[in-house]
Every structure is written in structure tokens, then in C-alpha cells.
Scaffold this motif. Structure first.
Motif, PDB file in Angstrom:
ATOM      1  N   SER A 224      -8.792  14.213  -9.880  1.00 27.14           N
ATOM      2  CA  SER A 224      -7.924  13.547  -8.900  1.00 27.14           C
ATOM      3  C   SER A 224      -6.590  13.121  -9.503  1.00 27.14           C
ATOM      4  O   SER A 224      -5.682  12.723  -8.763  1.00 27.14           O
ATOM      5  CB  SER A 224      -8.622  12.312  -8.323  1.00 27.14           C
ATOM      6  N   SER A 225      -6.461  13.164 -10.829  1.00 24.60           N
ATOM      7  CA  SER A 225      -5.201  12.799 -11.472  1.00 24.60           C
ATOM      8  C   SER A 225      -4.049  13.597 -10.884  1.00 24.60           C
ATOM      9  O   SER A 225      -4.134  14.813 -10.734  1.00 24.60           O
ATOM     10  CB  SER A 225      -5.280  13.066 -12.981  1.00 24.60           C
ATOM     11  N   GLY A 226      -2.959  12.906 -10.577  1.00 23.88           N
ATOM     12  CA  GLY A 226      -1.778  13.574 -10.041  1.00 23.88           C
ATOM     13  C   GLY A 226      -1.738  13.627  -8.532  1.00 23.88           C
ATOM     14  O   GLY A 226      -0.806  14.192  -7.960  1.00 23.88           O
ATOM     15  N   SER A 227      -2.744  13.036  -7.861  1.00 23.05           N
ATOM     16  CA  SER A 227      -2.752  13.052  -6.401  1.00 23.05           C
ATOM     17  C   SER A 227      -1.857  11.952  -5.853  1.00 23.05           C
ATOM     18  O   SER A 227      -1.563  10.967  -6.519  1.00 23.05           O
ATOM     19  CB  SER A 227      -4.181  12.903  -5.871  1.00 23.05           C
ATOM     20  N   ILE A 228      -1.430  12.133  -4.618  1.00 24.11           N
ATOM     21  CA  ILE A 228      -0.525  11.202  -3.957  1.00 24.11           C
ATOM     22  C   ILE A 228      -1.305  10.262  -3.045  1.00 24.11           C
ATOM     23  O   ILE A 228      -2.223  10.684  -2.335  1.00 24.11           O
ATOM     24  CB  ILE A 228       0.531  11.958  -3.132  1.00 24.11           C
ATOM     25  N   LEU A 229      -0.934   8.978  -3.073  1.00 24.00           N
ATOM     26  CA  LEU A 229      -1.435   8.016  -2.110  1.00 24.00           C
ATOM     27  C   LEU A 229      -0.429   7.907  -0.970  1.00 24.00           C
ATOM     28  O   LEU A 229       0.775   7.768  -1.216  1.00 24.00           O
ATOM     29  CB  LEU A 229      -1.630   6.642  -2.752  1.00 24.00           C
ATOM     30  N   PHE A 230      -0.927   7.993   0.260  1.00 22.83           N
ATOM     31  CA  PHE A 230      -0.091   7.892   1.447  1.00 22.83           C
ATOM     32  C   PHE A 230      -0.414   6.591   2.185  1.00 22.83           C
ATOM     33  O   PHE A 230      -1.565   6.130   2.168  1.00 22.83           O
ATOM     34  CB  PHE A 230      -0.347   9.069   2.392  1.00 22.83           C
ATOM     35  N   ARG A 235       3.317   8.344   4.672  1.00 17.88           N
ATOM     36  CA  ARG A 235       4.443   8.428   3.760  1.00 17.88           C
ATOM     37  C   ARG A 235       3.934   8.321   2.329  1.00 17.88           C
ATOM     38  O   ARG A 235       3.085   7.467   2.036  1.00 17.88           O
ATOM     39  CB  ARG A 235       5.445   7.305   4.036  1.00 17.88           C
ATOM     40  N   PRO A 236       4.414   9.174   1.402  1.00 18.70           N
ATOM     41  CA  PRO A 236       3.988   9.075  -0.005  1.00 18.70           C
ATOM     42  C   PRO A 236       4.423   7.747  -0.606  1.00 18.70           C
ATOM     43  O   PRO A 236       5.599   7.392  -0.525  1.00 18.70           O
ATOM     44  CB  PRO A 236       4.711  10.250  -0.676  1.00 18.70           C
ATOM     45  N   VAL A 237       3.481   7.028  -1.210  1.00 19.22           N
ATOM     46  CA  VAL A 237       3.828   5.707  -1.748  1.00 19.22           C
ATOM     47  C   VAL A 237       3.460   5.527  -3.212  1.00 19.22           C
ATOM     48  O   VAL A 237       3.982   4.623  -3.869  1.00 19.22           O
ATOM     49  CB  VAL A 237       3.181   4.577  -0.919  1.00 19.22           C
ATOM     50  N   ALA A 238       2.561   6.359  -3.760  1.00 20.16           N
ATOM     51  CA  ALA A 238       2.165   6.173  -5.160  1.00 20.16           C
ATOM     52  C   ALA A 238       1.552   7.458  -5.702  1.00 20.16           C
ATOM     53  O   ALA A 238       1.075   8.315  -4.943  1.00 20.16           O
ATOM     54  CB  ALA A 238       1.174   5.014  -5.298  1.00 20.16           C
ATOM     55  N   LEU A 239       1.553   7.574  -7.038  1.00 22.13           N
ATOM     56  CA  LEU A 239       0.996   8.717  -7.754  1.00 22.13           C
ATOM     57  C   LEU A 239      -0.217   8.233  -8.556  1.00 22.13           C
ATOM     58  O   LEU A 239      -0.074   7.479  -9.520  1.00 22.13           O
ATOM     59  CB  LEU A 239       2.047   9.317  -8.691  1.00 22.13           C
ATOM     60  N   SER A 256      -2.334   3.590  -9.985  1.00 20.04           N
ATOM     61  CA  SER A 256      -1.339   4.594  -9.609  1.00 20.04           C
ATOM     62  C   SER A 256       0.043   4.033  -9.933  1.00 20.04           C
ATOM     63  O   SER A 256       0.187   2.852 -10.238  1.00 20.04           O
ATOM     64  CB  SER A 256      -1.459   4.924  -8.113  1.00 20.04           C
ATOM     65  N   THR A 257       1.040   4.890  -9.868  1.00 22.93           N
ATOM     66  CA  THR A 257       2.423   4.460 -10.090  1.00 22.93           C
ATOM     67  C   THR A 257       3.172   4.507  -8.770  1.00 22.93           C
ATOM     68  O   THR A 257       3.122   5.518  -8.063  1.00 22.93           O
ATOM     69  CB  THR A 257       3.134   5.376 -11.104  1.00 22.93           C
ATOM     70  N   ARG A 258       3.844   3.425  -8.446  1.00 21.15           N
ATOM     71  CA  ARG A 258       4.602   3.377  -7.190  1.00 21.15           C
ATOM     72  C   ARG A 258       5.697   4.445  -7.188  1.00 21.15           C
ATOM     73  O   ARG A 258       6.400   4.624  -8.189  1.00 21.15           O
ATOM     74  CB  ARG A 258       5.222   1.995  -6.999  1.00 21.15           C
ATOM     75  N   ILE A 259       5.848   5.140  -6.067  1.00 20.44           N
ATOM     76  CA  ILE A 259       6.914   6.127  -5.933  1.00 20.44           C
ATOM     77  C   ILE A 259       8.275   5.468  -6.145  1.00 20.44           C
ATOM     78  O   ILE A 259       9.187   6.054  -6.737  1.00 20.44           O
ATOM     79  CB  ILE A 259       6.858   6.808  -4.555  1.00 20.44           C
ATOM     80  N   SER A 260       8.423   4.223  -5.705  1.00 23.88           N
ATOM     81  CA  SER A 260       9.688   3.513  -5.892  1.00 23.88           C
ATOM     82  C   SER A 260      10.031   3.378  -7.372  1.00 23.88           C
ATOM     83  O   SER A 260      11.202   3.475  -7.766  1.00 23.88           O
ATOM     84  CB  SER A 260       9.635   2.135  -5.235  1.00 23.88           C
TER      85      SER A 260
END
Length: 314
Positions: A224-230, A235-239, A256-260
Motif C-alpha cells: 500500500s506504500s505510495g497510495s493516495i488518501l482522498f 480530492r487527494p489529500v495525503a500520500l 501519510s504525508t499531507r499533499i500540502s
């Protein structure tokens, strides 16, 4: 904002060195690189017990109608296959998850590409459209093994697609806030298996640090590493990058890391995102709404976020 994030990152890096979270790559036989179905050898353990224990949390994307917005969104998400060689010359195959971005880019984790210290990444690809085991209607597209932008602590890498997958609408990243308790969804390839989503009891943890890391309570597994949280508006919000959540501790969390935070760190991602937004097709012409008529109030219902609120006994 950029200065704020960079200051926070430097401080958090030291704290992260003693963290107990684990990266979530899945590993297979190196000879299987390029194959669609990756089967765990019996000598190394059987993955069926992991899949069975999470069958309520992982929903197969293939069960959605082809025109469902989530299934359309999921076309940009694929399994990242990684062929590497270790210091002793042994070759290995690992899998992560990655997402296609505008302009021929893919985002995944730093610990996936370029990978672990002492291991040389020989080849990488992303498998698009892998929804069902045993079917060959999905395709591998080659990836560069040298990231054009990467960050070890934020755990992201931007890599070039050498082949561009057709009929895929790339994900567009914009700065979006996530509050503690917000409902989330993850689209991923746990254990290298066909694509699934996690949305059952999937939400931002109520306890958050003031920094780039978003703690979440969404079931994931190696691969699951590298997946996006919506978020609930898709809307994509974290990795996503690491586990840590346990069944017997409802205060535990995955990371996860925030997209911001990635946007603040990466000029390349800002350029990719800005260009995509500027060239986004304009919406259809607005049509005057019909005359309003009085109607009885709608009966109360539950959105996907409302269902998570109910399950959390809010």
C-alpha cells in the motif's frame, strides 16, 4: 508557508528516527517481474490469511460500475513493481502503489523509488487497470528508476513515465486541509493484489501533530506504500507511507504525508499542479435553473462520511 513546513520537517526528522512505524512494501520472487499476477510462494507464507482478515475493509474496485466516479478516479492509480539487487547480489521484487499525474509523471514513496540504501533499483514499472486476478487486460508502463524530485522524510518521489498510459485521467493536486476525524478513502494494491479501496472506518486520527505528517485510521498492508488518501469530496489529500495501526489499540495510527506539505517542498510538483489547473477544461455553460417549487423537507440520510461518523458513535 514553505518556510514553516521546512522548519517543521527538520524538527520532525530527528523525532522520526526513533519511530516504530514500518514502510509498507510487499516482496516477491524477482523472476516474477513483469508478471500481472504475483503469487506468494508457499515457502514464504500464504497471504490469504491477511486478505481474509481484512475482507470487510478492502472493497474491490471491480465491483463498482464502470461509470462510477470512484472507479474512474482509480484509473490513475496502479501497482508499482520494483526489481532490485541487494549488496550480496540477490535480486528481489517489491511492490508499492503509485498514481499518474499530469505531464507524464508518477508519484510514489521515496522508500519505493529509489528504495532502500544498499539496494540498486534495476527496473520499475506501473501496472494500470489491474482489477481482477487471472485477467490480462491490464498493462505495465515503464518508469524511470531515478526520481526527478524526492524527499526521504516526507517520503515522496516524482518519477518520469517512459510510456504514457492511454485513457487515464491524471490526478491533480491542490492544497486541501484535512481536519482530525475527517472521513478518508484509500485506493491501493495491498500485497500486490488487484486494486481495492479502503473507506470502512477510514478517517484522519483525532490526535494530530502540527506538522506535515497526517495520522490516519485506514486499513493498509504491505504494497500500500505510495497510495493516495482522498477526502469525502474525492480530492487527494495525503500520500500514505507507513503502518503502525494495531487491532488492539484504537489510538494507534498509520502515517501519510499531507499533499500540502509535498507541494510546499517540491517546486516540480507545484509546476505540474499549476499547469494542470491552468489548462483544466472549462465547465459546461450554465443553464438557467427551472422555477423553484416548494417541496417537503428531504428525509435525513447518511453520506459516506456520515456512515463513518455513525460507526465512530458520534
Amino acid at each position: 508557508m514553505t518556510t514553516h513546513w521546512k522548519t517543521t520537517i527538520l524538527a520532525a526528522t530527528l523525532a522520526a528516527l526513533s519511530g516504530g512505524a514500518t514502510a509498507q512494501m510487499a516482496y516477491f520472487d524477482a523472476d516474477d517481474y513483469g508478471q500481472t499476477d504475483l503469487l506468494v510462494r508457499e515457502s514464504t507464507g500464504n497471504a490469504s490469511t491477511y486478505i481474509a482478515s481484512n475482507k470487510g475493509a478492502f472493497e474491490p474496485i471491480r465491483e463498482l460500475p464502470e461509470d462510477d466516479p470512484i472507479r474512474q478516479l482509480a484509473l490513475a492509480v496502479g501497482r508499482v513493481d520494483l526489481l532490485s539487487v541487494g549488496p550480496d547480489g540477490t535480486r528481489g521484487l517489491g511492490t508499492c502503489t503509485g498514481s499518474v499525474l499530469p505531464g507524464g509523471w508518477v508519484i510514489t514513496n521515496h522508500h519505493c523509488i529509489p528504495g532502500r540504501d544498499g539496494h540498486e533499483l534495476l527496473a520499475a514499472s506501473i501496472l494500470i487497470g489491474y482489477l481482477e486476478q487471472g485477467k490480462e487486460d491490464s498493462n505495465h508502463y515503464r518508469l524511470s528508476v531515478d526520481p526527478s524530485d524526492t524527499h526521504e522524510f516526507l517520503d515522496f518521489s516524482l518519477v518520469r513515465l517512459r510510456d504514457i498510459p492511454p485513457n487515464v485521467t491524471p490526478l491533480v493536486f491542490e492544497e486541501t486541509l484535512v481536519d482530525p476525524g475527517d472521513s478518508l478513502m484509500v485506493i491501493h494494491h495491498p500485497l500486490g493484489r488487484p486494486q481495492v479501496m479502503t473507506r470502512f472506518r477510514c478517517f484522519a486520527a483525532r490526535s494530530q501533530d502540527d506538522g506535515p505528517i497526517l495520522r490516519h485510521r485506514c486499513d493498509t498492508q504491505p504494497g500500500s506504500s505510495g497510495s493516495i488518501l482522498f477526502d469525502r469530496e474525492m480530492r487527494p489529500v495525503a500520500l500514505h507511507h507507513s503502518g503502525g495501526m494495531t487491532a488492539d489499540d484504537d489510538t494507534s495510527f498509520n502515517k501519510s504525508t499531507r499533499i500540502s506539505a509535498i507541494l510546499a517542498q517540491s517546486g516540480l510538483l507545484r509546476d505540474i499542479s499549476t499547469d494542470a489547473v491552468e489548462h483544466r477544461p472549462s465547465s459546461a455553460p450554465q443553464v438557467a435553473p427551472p422555477p423553484q417549487v416548494e417541496a417537503s423537507p428531504p428525509s435525513p440520510g447518511l453520506s459516506a462520511g456520515g456512515i463513518n461518523d455513525l460507526l465512530r458513535s458520534n
